[in-house]
Scaffold this motif. Structure first.
Motif, short mmCIF file in Angstrom:
data_model
loop_
_atom_site.label_atom_id
_atom_site.label_comp_id
_atom_site.label_asym_id
_atom_site.label_seq_id
_atom_site.Cartn_x
_atom_site.Cartn_y
_atom_site.Cartn_z
N THR A 155 -3.33 4.59 -2.90
CA THR A 155 -4.50 5.26 -2.33
C THR A 155 -4.29 6.77 -2.30
OG1 THR A 155 -4.98 3.34 -0.94
CG2 THR A 155 -5.94 5.44 -0.27
N THR A 180 0.82 -1.20 0.00
CA THR A 180 0.00 0.00 0.00
C THR A 180 0.86 1.26 0.00
OG1 THR A 180 -1.81 -1.11 1.17
CG2 THR A 180 -1.77 1.29 1.26
N SER A 190 -6.72 1.73 -6.76
CA SER A 190 -6.93 2.96 -5.99
C SER A 190 -8.32 2.99 -5.36
CB SER A 190 -6.73 4.19 -6.88
OG SER A 190 -5.40 4.27 -7.34
N SER A 191 -8.90 1.83 -5.13
CA SER A 191 -10.27 1.74 -4.66
C SER A 191 -10.44 2.06 -3.18
CB SER A 191 -10.84 0.35 -4.94
OG SER A 191 -10.13 -0.65 -4.22
N TYR A 192 -9.34 2.19 -2.43
CA TYR A 192 -9.45 2.45 -1.00
C TYR A 192 -9.48 3.94 -0.68
CZ TYR A 192 -8.39 -2.50 -0.51
OH TYR A 192 -8.42 -3.88 -0.60
N GLY A 193 -9.37 4.79 -1.69
CA GLY A 193 -9.38 6.23 -1.47
C GLY A 193 -10.27 6.93 -2.47
N ASN A 216 -5.97 10.26 -0.97
CA ASN A 216 -6.95 10.82 -0.05
C ASN A 216 -7.16 12.32 -0.22
OD1 ASN A 216 -7.46 8.33 1.20
ND2 ASN A 216 -5.71 8.57 2.58
N ILE A 232 -1.44 -1.33 -4.39
CA ILE A 232 -2.49 -0.48 -3.83
C ILE A 232 -1.94 0.95 -3.72
CG2 ILE A 232 -4.01 -0.08 -1.87
CD1 ILE A 232 -3.73 -3.11 -1.28
N THR A 269 0.27 5.44 -0.03
CA THR A 269 -0.79 6.39 0.24
C THR A 269 -0.30 7.82 0.06
OG1 THR A 269 -1.81 4.87 1.83
CG2 THR A 269 -2.45 7.19 1.97
#
Length: 205
Positions: free
Chosen positions: A151, A120, A171-174, A153, A149, A122
């Motif tokens: 991300t 990940t 990028s589905s977590y952000g 935000n 991953i 971020t």
């Protein structure tokens, strides 16, 4: 050359100004303990080589990865309060963990950024990735078909992504990552932007 730094002290360590950490060799930076590690106003410069970061507990200010073949091997999450800048060439991330950076930036066409599949990475505030139509910036998982991953935000207003080739990126977590130009392949949550046309909002997906 090989240059290693271990931080293990009861005192306070202060990093300031521009600090060269790799010039064609291998460097290990390891954090054990300190009363405080102050990085405000500092920039770590990496110029062609390999750096092993084991610095959980330190938040770096800025990190610049210069043009060339560079490897960042992360055995703990790499925390950056300022900007992670890629200045050309190919940067490959290795190791068990990723990074958390306020900003990332690359404005050098043809740059390649290789991420570890399933790790990940971020970005909390802003992204600038601007290649050219003839020489895209490549953001990709190093393992074909297996997503890294990535991300984001931040807001769309803080995202400037053009002429980027994104491959195997989740990028589905952000928030949605909007791009113009370039290409996407096996990505999640990447989209062409919303545009205004005579007062109507049109979404391209």
């Amino acid at each position: 050359p090989q240059n290693n730094l271990t931080i293990n002290t009861a005192g306070t360590i202060t990093f300031s100004g521009n600090i060269g950490i790799s010039y064609g060799g291998t460097t290990t930076i390891k954090y054990v303990t300190a009363a405080a590690v102050i990085t405000t106003g500092s920039t770590l410069w990496m110029d062609t080589g390999t750096v092993f970061f084991d610095t959980n507990g330190i938040t770096w200010n800025n990190i610049n990865v210069e043009s060339g073949n560079n490897t960042l091997n992360l055995t703990s999450n790499l925390a950056i309060s300022g900007t992670l800048t890629f200045a050309g060439g190919a940067t490959t991330f290795l190791g068990a963990l990723g990074f958390t950076a306020a900003k990332i930036s690359c404005t050098v066409a043809g740059t390649t950024i290789n991420l570890v599949a399933t790790n990940t990475y971020t970005v909390t505030n802003s992204i600038t990735l601007t290649g050219t139509s003839g020489s895209t910036i490549k953001l990709k998982s190093a393992t074909g078909g297996v997503k890294a991953i990535f991300t984001y935000n931040g807001t769309p207003a803080n995202s400037n992504i053009s002429n980027v080739a994104a491959t195997d990126i989740d990028s589905s977590y952000g928030n949605t990552v909007y791009y113009t130009g370039g290409s996407i392949s096996n990505t999640l949550n990447w989209s062409l932007p919303i545009i205004s046309n005579l007062g109507w909002w049109i979404f391209y997906n």
